[in-house]
Each structure stands twice: as structure tokens, then as C-alpha cells.
Design an enzyme around this catalytic site. Structure first.
Site, PDB file in Angstrom:
ATOM      1  N   THR A  23      37.053  26.823 -61.601  1.00  0.00           N
ATOM      2  CA  THR A  23      37.088  27.910 -60.611  1.00  0.00           C
ATOM      3  C   THR A  23      35.845  27.912 -59.717  1.00  0.00           C
ATOM      4  O   THR A  23      35.970  28.211 -58.518  1.00  0.00           O
ATOM      5  CB  THR A  23      37.270  29.283 -61.287  1.00  0.00           C
ATOM      6  N   HIS A 113      47.262  17.816 -70.118  1.00  0.00           N
ATOM      7  CA  HIS A 113      48.347  18.232 -69.236  1.00  0.00           C
ATOM      8  C   HIS A 113      48.555  17.282 -68.064  1.00  0.00           C
ATOM      9  O   HIS A 113      49.144  17.651 -67.053  1.00  0.00           O
ATOM     10  CB  HIS A 113      48.081  19.658 -68.736  1.00  0.00           C
TER      11      HIS A 113
END
Length: 246
Positions: A23, A113
Site C-alpha cells: 500500500t 497467489h
């Protein structure tokens, strides 16, 4: 015991990272107060939605693709890479798909992922780089198609698909005596088993995250500070302890 000392007294430390480490680089997280899934339904990033509405899937994914196209590693990524170079972190096991750990210099990275940097045709298996696919999308080709006519999809784990390399990651966790959880909510299964396995096998658990996690109560150290500040300070402190500071 402070984080630097925990690192120096471990023999097989690993890092387990989530969206919160990226982030600060400008990539939205998923489950935080301003997270992506607060604004959009998770189903938009599912394999079933890709199959039922390829154009709708790609309209959503194109937004994520553009968001990740111009980002760079932040000090937290570089700090983990430095800890790996010093031999204090053996692996980075990440839930992220952005590739920023590799950009920062981390070499032993397990992407549970998948990665947003590669794409492939569902029909013929041809591989595509992100730039190629982004050019197709920006030209209005939604969904993007391979030369064979097949649908191009990202090499990421979508909802309702199995996680990549989870067996390898769990084996590494069993061998580890320290895990740094960096920027993860620890709510996504089965990835959240990684820190649990380390702790259950007698290792130490450190959680660096701005929000509470389900494992805070069993952690050896919980740090509620910004990851991009904590990790560089930790590298500096490690160097002071071992006499490498300038």
C-alpha cells in the site's frame, strides 16, 4: 526482545507478506478500511466470473492492471531484500501478485497467489507479458484475445482456484524458527496457515500490521506501526548490533 534481536538469534527466519506491504507503493489493499473489497464485490475477481462474463471481468481487472503498472518498491520491500542478503531472512512467502519483492532484490520469493506480470491463453497456453496485455486493453480489446482466438487471462490465483506452491510454503514454514508477518490481515485461507505452522512448531511469530489480526494473541511481538518505517529501522538496528553501521 526487540525485532532486530529476534532476527539475529534465529537460524531460519522467513517473511510472510500481504497487501499492507505494498500500500505505501500506491497499490490498494483488499480488506483494510479503504480496501478494494469494500468498494467492489470479490466475485469480480473469480474464475467463475471470468468464465461467465469475460468482458466484465476484464473491465474490472484492467483497472487493477493499470494501477500496478507504474508502481515501485518501497522501503519495506528493500529492507526485506537487505535482510535476505544478510542471511537473516531465507524466504519471502507472499500473498501479493505485484512482483515488487523481486524488483527490490529479494531472490527467494514464493508467490502463493501467482503474478500479475504474466498472462496466458486459456486455449493454446501462449505466454504474454503485462505490457503486451496492457496495450491490448488500452486499445479497447476487452477481453484481450490470443492470436488463436483464445481468451487471455492473468497468471494469478482467482477466487475459487487453488493456491500455488502451498505445499512448498508449508514445508518451509515447518523448518522455520521465526516468521515476520508484514502487512497481512491473516484472514485468507490457506495462506494464513504459514505463520500458524511456524508458531505450532516452536518458532517465534512477529506481526507488523496496522490492524488487528486473528493471531495477535499468540504472537511473540506485535508492532502497530507502518511497515515502511519499521523494517528499515530494523535493518539499521541489526547493523548497529553486529557492528556494520556507518
Amino acid at each position: 526482545m526487540e525485532l532486530a534481536e529476534l532476527l539475529l538469534t534465529s537460524t531460519h527466519g522467513i517473511a510472510f507478506t500481504g497487501a499492507g506491504i505494498s500500500t505505501p507503493s500506491g497499490i490498494p489493499d483488499f480488506r483494510g478500511p479503504q480496501g478494494l473489497w469494500k468498494k467492489y464485490p470479490q466475485e469480480l475477481s473469480s474464475a467463475s466470473y471470468l468464465k461467465s462474463d469475460p468482458r466484465g471481468f476484464w473491465e474490472f481487472y484492467a483497472f487493477r492492471l493499470r494501477a500496478m503498472d507504474s508502481v515501485s518498491p518501497n522501503p519495506a520491500h528493500y529492507a526485506l531484500a537487505e535482510l535476505e542478503r544478510m542471511g537473516l531472512i531465507k524466504y519471502v512467502i507472499t500473498q501479493n501478485i505485484d512482483g515488487l519483492h523481486q524488483d527490490a532484490g529479494s531472490r527467494n520469493v514464493i508467490e502463493l497467489h501467482g503474478t500479475s506480470r504474466r498472462f496466458y491463453c486459456e486455449e493454446c497456453g501462449r505466454q504474454f507479458e503485462r505490457r503486451e496485455v496492457l496495450e491490448k486493453v488500452q486499445s479497447g480489446e476487452l477481453p484481450p484475445r490470443c492470436q488463436c482466438g483464445g481468451l487471455i487471462r492473468p497468471a494469478v490465483v482467482l477466487f475459487d482456484e487453488p493456491v500455488h506452491r502451498i505445499g512448498e510454503a508449508l514445508t518451509i514454514a515447518q523448518e522455520s524458527d521465526l516468521v515476520l508477518v508484514v502487512g497481512s490481515s491473516l484472514t485468507v485461507y490457506p495462506a494464513n496457515l504459514i505463520p500458524q505452522v511456524v508458531k505450532e512448531n516452536g518458532g517465534r511469530l512477529v506481526i507488523i500490521n496496522m490492524e488487528e489480526t486473528p493471531l495477535d494473541h499468540v504472537a511473540d511481538l506485535v508492532i502497530r506501526e507502518r511497515v515502511e518505517e519499521v523494517l528499515p529501522k530494523t535493518v539499521k538496528r541489526v547493523k548497529e548490533i553486529v557492528g556494520l553501521s556507518n
